[in-house]
Scaffold this active site. Sequence first.
Site, short mmCIF file in Angstrom:
data_model
loop_
_atom_site.label_atom_id
_atom_site.label_comp_id
_atom_site.label_asym_id
_atom_site.label_seq_id
_atom_site.Cartn_x
_atom_site.Cartn_y
_atom_site.Cartn_z
N LEU A 25 5.11 19.89 -4.84
CA LEU A 25 4.29 21.08 -5.08
C LEU A 25 2.84 20.87 -4.66
CD1 LEU A 25 3.90 23.90 -6.38
CD2 LEU A 25 3.59 22.73 -8.58
N ASP A 74 -4.83 6.62 -9.38
CA ASP A 74 -3.99 6.91 -10.55
C ASP A 74 -4.85 7.76 -11.49
OD1 ASP A 74 -2.65 6.82 -13.07
OD2 ASP A 74 -1.56 5.04 -12.38
N TYR A 169 7.62 15.94 -22.74
CA TYR A 169 7.18 16.62 -21.50
C TYR A 169 6.70 18.03 -21.84
CZ TYR A 169 7.34 18.83 -16.88
OH TYR A 169 7.00 19.52 -15.73
N LYS A 173 2.79 19.69 -21.51
CA LYS A 173 2.45 20.86 -20.69
C LYS A 173 1.82 21.97 -21.54
CE LYS A 173 3.69 19.24 -16.72
NZ LYS A 173 2.70 19.04 -15.66
N ILE A 202 11.33 24.12 -9.47
CA ILE A 202 11.05 24.09 -8.01
C ILE A 202 11.81 22.92 -7.40
CG2 ILE A 202 9.22 24.14 -6.27
CD1 ILE A 202 7.23 24.15 -8.73
N THR A 204 11.71 20.03 -5.70
CA THR A 204 10.78 18.98 -5.25
C THR A 204 11.45 17.64 -5.53
OG1 THR A 204 9.79 18.75 -7.42
CG2 THR A 204 8.76 20.37 -5.96
P1 NAD Z 1 6.81 15.26 -7.67
O1 NAD Z 1 7.26 14.10 -8.48
O2 NAD Z 1 7.60 15.63 -6.50
O3 NAD Z 1 5.28 15.10 -7.27
C1 NAD Z 1 4.34 14.66 -8.22
C2 NAD Z 1 3.29 13.82 -7.53
O4 NAD Z 1 2.39 13.36 -8.54
C3 NAD Z 1 3.89 12.58 -6.85
O5 NAD Z 1 3.42 12.48 -5.52
C4 NAD Z 1 3.42 11.44 -7.73
O6 NAD Z 1 3.21 10.22 -7.01
C5 NAD Z 1 2.11 11.99 -8.28
N1 NAD Z 1 1.73 11.30 -9.52
C6 NAD Z 1 2.50 11.04 -10.60
N2 NAD Z 1 1.81 10.33 -11.49
C7 NAD Z 1 0.58 10.12 -10.97
C8 NAD Z 1 -0.57 9.44 -11.42
N3 NAD Z 1 -0.60 8.79 -12.59
N4 NAD Z 1 -1.67 9.45 -10.63
C9 NAD Z 1 -1.65 10.08 -9.45
N5 NAD Z 1 -0.59 10.72 -8.95
C10 NAD Z 1 0.52 10.74 -9.71
O7 NAD Z 1 6.75 16.50 -8.68
P2 NAD Z 1 6.49 18.06 -8.43
O8 NAD Z 1 7.71 18.76 -8.80
O9 NAD Z 1 5.83 18.30 -7.12
O10 NAD Z 1 5.45 18.30 -9.64
C11 NAD Z 1 4.09 18.58 -9.47
C12 NAD Z 1 3.58 19.14 -10.80
O11 NAD Z 1 4.26 20.37 -11.09
C13 NAD Z 1 3.82 18.23 -12.00
O12 NAD Z 1 2.73 18.28 -12.88
C14 NAD Z 1 5.05 18.85 -12.66
O13 NAD Z 1 5.14 18.55 -14.02
C15 NAD Z 1 4.79 20.32 -12.40
N6 NAD Z 1 5.97 21.16 -12.46
C16 NAD Z 1 7.04 20.93 -11.64
C17 NAD Z 1 8.17 21.74 -11.74
C18 NAD Z 1 9.38 21.54 -10.87
O14 NAD Z 1 10.41 22.17 -11.14
N7 NAD Z 1 9.33 20.71 -9.84
C19 NAD Z 1 8.18 22.80 -12.65
C20 NAD Z 1 7.07 23.01 -13.44
C21 NAD Z 1 5.97 22.19 -13.34
#
Ligand code: NAD
Length: 265
Positions: A25, A74, A169, A173, A202, A204
């Site tokens: 995302l 991080d 989790y 949020k 999503i 991902t």
């Molecule tokens: P993803 O795991 O594909 O991407 C998350 C990114 O965050 C990764 O590149 C990871 O390396 C980075 N990350 C994790 N911990 C980190 C840290 N401590 N420091 C720096 N970078 C860090 O996940 P995504 O689905 O793209 O999720 C992105 C955001 O959207 C997240 O906050 C997730 O909770 C939220 N979200 C996702 C969904 C879904 O269905 N995919 C739904 C609702 C919310």
Amino acid sequence: KNANRFREFNLEDRVIAVTGGGRGLGLAMAEALMEAGANVWCLDRLEKPDAEFEAARERAKSDYGGRLTYARIDVRDETHINSILADIASEKKRLDGIICNAGINHVHPAIGHSQEALKEVMSINYNGVFNSATAAAKQMLQHKCAGSILLVASMSGMIANKGMSSPVYNSSKAAVIQLGKCLAMEWGRHRIRVNSLCPGHIMTPMVEMVFEKNPAARAIWESENMLGRLAQPEEFRGAALFALSDASTFMTGSNLVIDGGHTAW
Ligand code: NAD
């Protein structure tokens, strides 16, 4: 005349950071901001960004003047996030926005939940968002920028998930949604807007990992929203552009819910 169309979405010369922008995302939103004219820094803990990021960097080089930069960070490390955003802002003399998107998923019932996992989820999903937003606001104030901060929460911060127990989790949020409102109150008079985003499911890498462990989850999740499918990361490009641009100058303290109707059901 055409150049003036939708000028409120134009991000030319703006400087924006996206945490967790190495893939998924965050990367989809970062690319949209870059295509609208911004210089975008993707801050992520991945040692080497995914092939997905490398492809985006190539596109940035060939079509968008290389306005997509990667830095390893991080978000739990407050000192590092402060120094990297200070470096970006002092190089560009501004910081206009940040999407605090880095987060991890964790599915485990409350009973038997380890303290380590509890700390890890909260320290990334909550403390990491707090650190990134606060570090960005400091730079916006110092450089006298009207800023926009978007905190990525989740629809899971608004509801309990059926059939999949992830209390930590979901609570992390919910805390992000509340943080957005409080920071919006604290910084509004300084021209810094803060909003949260609640996506539904999503496709991902995060969700691919859930499906690897539990393939039945896909059909359940698809059946739980009004559109009967999962979102693609690209479907959040418009939300990122809206929230980070002058198209939303009167929006602050809001929570954008984009979930295919999941929580309205
Ligand atoms: P993803 O795991 O594909 O991407 C998350 C990114 O965050 C990764 O590149 C990871 O390396 C980075 N990350 C994790 N911990 C980190 C840290 N401590 N420091 C720096 N970078 C860090 O996940 P995504 O689905 O793209 O999720 C992105 C955001 O959207 C997240 O906050 C997730 O909770 C939220 N979200 C996702 C969904 C879904 O269905 N995919 C739904 C609702 C919310």
